[in-house]
Design a protein around this motif. Structure first.
Motif, PDB file in Angstrom:
ATOM      1  N   ALA A  47      27.897  42.530  47.674  1.00 39.68           N
ATOM      2  CA  ALA A  47      27.700  42.815  45.993  1.00 39.68           C
ATOM      3  C   ALA A  47      28.771  43.655  45.435  1.00 39.68           C
ATOM      4  CB  ALA A  47      26.061  43.227  45.946  1.00 39.68           C
ATOM      5  N   GLY A  48      29.058  44.586  46.238  1.00 45.58           N
ATOM      6  CA  GLY A  48      30.080  45.708  45.754  1.00 45.58           C
ATOM      7  C   GLY A  48      31.365  45.172  45.576  1.00 45.58           C
ATOM      8  N   VAL A  49      32.088  44.412  46.348  1.00 41.85           N
ATOM      9  CA  VAL A  49      33.491  43.901  46.186  1.00 41.85           C
ATOM     10  C   VAL A  49      33.620  43.005  44.840  1.00 41.85           C
ATOM     11  CG1 VAL A  49      35.219  42.616  47.387  1.00 41.85           C
ATOM     12  CG2 VAL A  49      34.007  44.190  48.759  1.00 41.85           C
ATOM     13  N   PRO A  50      32.556  42.024  44.705  1.00 41.42           N
ATOM     14  CA  PRO A  50      32.976  41.140  43.612  1.00 41.42           C
ATOM     15  C   PRO A  50      32.761  42.076  42.484  1.00 41.42           C
ATOM     16  CG  PRO A  50      31.587  40.099  45.278  1.00 41.42           C
ATOM     17  CD  PRO A  50      31.555  41.423  45.841  1.00 41.42           C
ATOM     18  N   THR A  51      31.742  43.155  42.176  1.00 42.32           N
ATOM     19  CA  THR A  51      31.531  43.782  41.197  1.00 42.32           C
ATOM     20  C   THR A  51      32.640  44.573  40.770  1.00 42.32           C
ATOM     21  OG1 THR A  51      29.075  43.825  41.698  1.00 42.32           O
ATOM     22  CG2 THR A  51      29.797  45.555  40.121  1.00 42.32           C
ATOM     23  N   VAL A  52      32.869  45.113  41.797  1.00 37.96           N
ATOM     24  CA  VAL A  52      34.329  45.926  41.592  1.00 37.96           C
ATOM     25  C   VAL A  52      35.598  45.389  40.992  1.00 37.96           C
ATOM     26  CG1 VAL A  52      36.274  47.365  42.709  1.00 37.96           C
ATOM     27  CG2 VAL A  52      33.716  47.876  43.320  1.00 37.96           C
TER      28      VAL A  52
END
Length: 326
Positions: A47-52
């Protein structure tokens, strides 16, 4: 002396009270750990990598473009950024001979897409909704241009419009010396030539959207219309088409966005020169072109963003209102 008979009466607690059944005591379950530390790390990365990446590549760049629109920068070193206020917009609206033709071409692009491929896509969707033979084959054939990259589509149509060996000139006999028709180089023809290729692709897109909308129409509406004696055209005009109002809204928004972000076909054809100027082409030429006027190109991008928001925000507001009412 008479013997007394002793009668055993069951305890009152053993008799269930009249009315509702007694509640069962909930047995407290033990606490189970659903996610391990490794699972949490994996989910966090997923979830974090695509959001960043989304924030960095979309929101940060959009906000940076808005800020750079009020500056002058050649792209070499951050020290060379100078604040110019509204000078870029003043120059854009008054001194750029390509800006207003580009806006006009974007408007023409939208009008052509809404008047030609959109009704034709609706017509194809209505025909395919009748479950004719080989409907899947037809759907694939009409939708194939949408799947193919726009750059590839541009190269294909370049071959079609080639003055010497192109299909069109060969069919009409305009591939002989002295009779050439330069579909791409002629400023009076090249925009319409590109629009033919855009319509060819847009038709399949509209067909799929309308076909999805037609599949959601209640069959009982068609049956009731047939019982009332309405013919096929009357049924479509008075019963089916009004139920496609949500689909029509989506089609309108999609068509406006397609007209505003048109870039690939024109860039492949002739890089937006000699009669095919578009706002997206002007942005590209100013930001990554030879002049590298990043502040000026960002000002054009801001204008394009404002035009897009004027269309998108009312659509989002109406969508959220419908969801609230539902």
């Amino acid at each position: 002396m008479s013997a007394e008979t002793t009668t055993t009466i069951p305890e009152a607690a053993a008799v269930p009270p009249p009315g509702r059944a007694p509640e069962k005591k909930r047995v407290r379950q033990g606490h189970h750990r659903l996610l391990t530390r490794r699972d949490r790390i994996t989910l966090g990365l997923m979830a974090g990598v695509p959001t960043v990446l989304h924030v960095a590549l979309v929101w940060v760049t959009a906000l940076a473009s808005i800020a750079l629109a009020f500056t002058s920068w050649d792209g070499i070193g951050f020290d060379s950024i100078t604040w110019v206020g509204l000078d870029n917009f003043t120059q854009l609206f008054s001194d750029n001979p390509q800006f207003w033709p580009a806006v006009q071409h974007n408007v023409i692009w939208f009008v052509v897409l809404i008047l030609i491929p959109t009704p034709f896509g609706l017509f194809l969707a209505v025909q395919l909704d009748k479950n004719i033979r080989f409907s899947r084959v037809y759907q694939t054939a009409f939708f194939l241009p949408v799947v193919v990259s726009l750059a590839v589509t541009g190269f294909v149509w370049q071959l079609v419009y080639n003055p010497d060996t192109g299909l069109i000139n060969s069919l009409i006999g305009a591939n002989e010396p002295g009779h050439y028709i330069d579909w791409i180089g002629d400023p009076d023809l090249n925009l319409w030539a590109v629009l033919v290729a855009a319509c060819w692709r847009h038709t399949g897109y509209m067909m799929i959207l309308y076909l999805a909308g037609l599949k959601g129409v209640d069959p009982s509406l068609r049956e009731a219309s047939a019982l009332d004696g309405a013919n096929e055209w009357q049924t479509f005009k008075n019963v089916i088409f009004p139920t496609l109002r949500p689909t029509n809204t989506v089609v309108l928004v999609v068509t406006i966005i397609e007209a505003l972000r048109a870039f690939d076909l024109v860039f492949v054809f002739n890089k937006g020169a000699e009669g095919t100027e578009l706002l997206s082409i002007l942005i590209t030429n100013n930001i990554i072109g030879e002049s590298s006027r990043i502040g000026y190109g960002s000002a054009i991008a801001v204008v394009l963003l404002v035009i897009s928001l004027v269309v998108i925000i009312p659509y989002l507001i109406s969508t959220f209102r419908k969801e609230r009412r539902a």
